[in-house]
Design a protein around this motif. Structure first.
Motif, mmCIF file in Angstrom:
data_model
loop_
_atom_site.group_PDB
_atom_site.id
_atom_site.type_symbol
_atom_site.label_atom_id
_atom_site.label_comp_id
_atom_site.label_asym_id
_atom_site.label_seq_id
_atom_site.Cartn_x
_atom_site.Cartn_y
_atom_site.Cartn_z
ATOM 1 N N PRO A 83 0.817 -1.229 0.000
ATOM 2 C CA PRO A 83 0.000 0.000 0.000
ATOM 3 C C PRO A 83 0.846 1.271 0.000
ATOM 4 N N GLU A 84 0.450 2.201 -0.897
ATOM 5 C CA GLU A 84 1.051 3.543 -0.929
ATOM 6 C C GLU A 84 -0.051 4.572 -0.724
ATOM 7 N N GLN A 88 -4.254 -1.152 -3.458
ATOM 8 C CA GLN A 88 -4.003 -1.222 -4.901
ATOM 9 C C GLN A 88 -3.786 -2.674 -5.275
ATOM 10 N N TYR A 89 -4.225 -3.002 -6.494
ATOM 11 C CA TYR A 89 -4.154 -4.375 -6.951
ATOM 12 C C TYR A 89 -3.419 -4.442 -8.286
ATOM 13 N N SER A 124 5.068 -8.115 -3.331
ATOM 14 C CA SER A 124 6.084 -7.330 -2.622
ATOM 15 C C SER A 124 6.390 -6.013 -3.336
ATOM 16 N N LYS A 125 5.712 -5.744 -4.444
ATOM 17 C CA LYS A 125 5.991 -4.546 -5.244
ATOM 18 C C LYS A 125 5.013 -3.424 -4.915
ATOM 19 N N LYS A 126 5.461 -2.194 -5.164
ATOM 20 C CA LYS A 126 4.618 -1.012 -5.043
ATOM 21 C C LYS A 126 4.142 -0.623 -6.441
ATOM 22 N N ALA A 127 2.985 -0.006 -6.517
ATOM 23 C CA ALA A 127 2.437 0.413 -7.809
ATOM 24 C C ALA A 127 3.381 1.393 -8.503
ATOM 25 N N SER A 128 4.007 2.278 -7.736
ATOM 26 C CA SER A 128 4.909 3.282 -8.324
ATOM 27 C C SER A 128 6.136 2.629 -8.974
ATOM 28 N N GLU A 129 6.542 1.451 -8.486
ATOM 29 C CA GLU A 129 7.672 0.746 -9.075
ATOM 30 C C GLU A 129 7.322 0.133 -10.431
#
Length: 175
Positions: A83-84, A88-89, A124-129
């Motif tokens: 979550p940021e 988010q999915y 383990s990833k962020k949407a921004s990545e």
């Protein structure tokens, strides 16, 4: 009569000189032709050797390119991202390019373990990545390494074999 005999005596050496000259030129011409034929044969021998070398190299290339690429589609993955800005999915469709058809069978056998590893990596990833092209390419490379290690773990101190050549995204949705 003396004059005619003298003329006949002079004509005879001229005829023999002319015959000698023709024979000499014929021999020279034959030598030149034989030399040219020898050079042509020698060059064709080298050309045959070059063709043999090329033919020996071609099968090696054909062995690598002999089979069509093998693609295997994986099931669609839907995961929660780190979550940021609220929940988010990520929903992603993945296909992999394999080295060989037998690797496709191995992929099916290891599918439960692969799904687990891929789900852990994706979640383990962020949407921004993942929004940039570079982020997606980095994720594809991480997925390829994860799948290869899962399918064919490397012996200690050695690099793993690579049954998966490339990971391809068939769909990529972040919500």
């Amino acid at each position: 009569m003396a004059k005619t005999e003298a003329k006949a005596a002079e004509a005879a050496p001229k005829k023999s000189n002319a015959k000698l000259l023709i024979i000499l030129l014929s021999v020279i011409l034959l030598v030149v032709l034989a030399g040219g034929a020898f050079l042509l044969l020698k060059q064709s021998d080298h050309a045959d050797e070059d063709e043999d070398v090329v033919q020996q190299e071609k099968p090696k290339k054909k062995k690598k390119e002999a089979h069509a690429p093998v693609f295997q589609a994986l099931e669609t993955f839907t995961v929660n991202l780190v979550p940021e800005q609220g929940d988010q999915y990520l929903q992603v469709g993945i296909s992999v390019e394999l080295e060989d058809v037998t690797d496709g069978e191995k992929l099916k056998v290891f599918m439960p373990k692969l799904r687990n590893q891929i789900t852990l990596l994706l979640s383990s990833k962020k949407a921004s990545e993942l929004t940039s092209k570079e982020g997606k390419e980095k994720l594809a490379e991480e997925l390829r390494e994860t799948i290869n290690v899962t399918l064919d773990p490397p012996p200690k101190g050695k690099k793993a074999e690579s049954p998966v050549k490339e990971v391809l995204f068939t769909s990529f949705i972040i919500q």
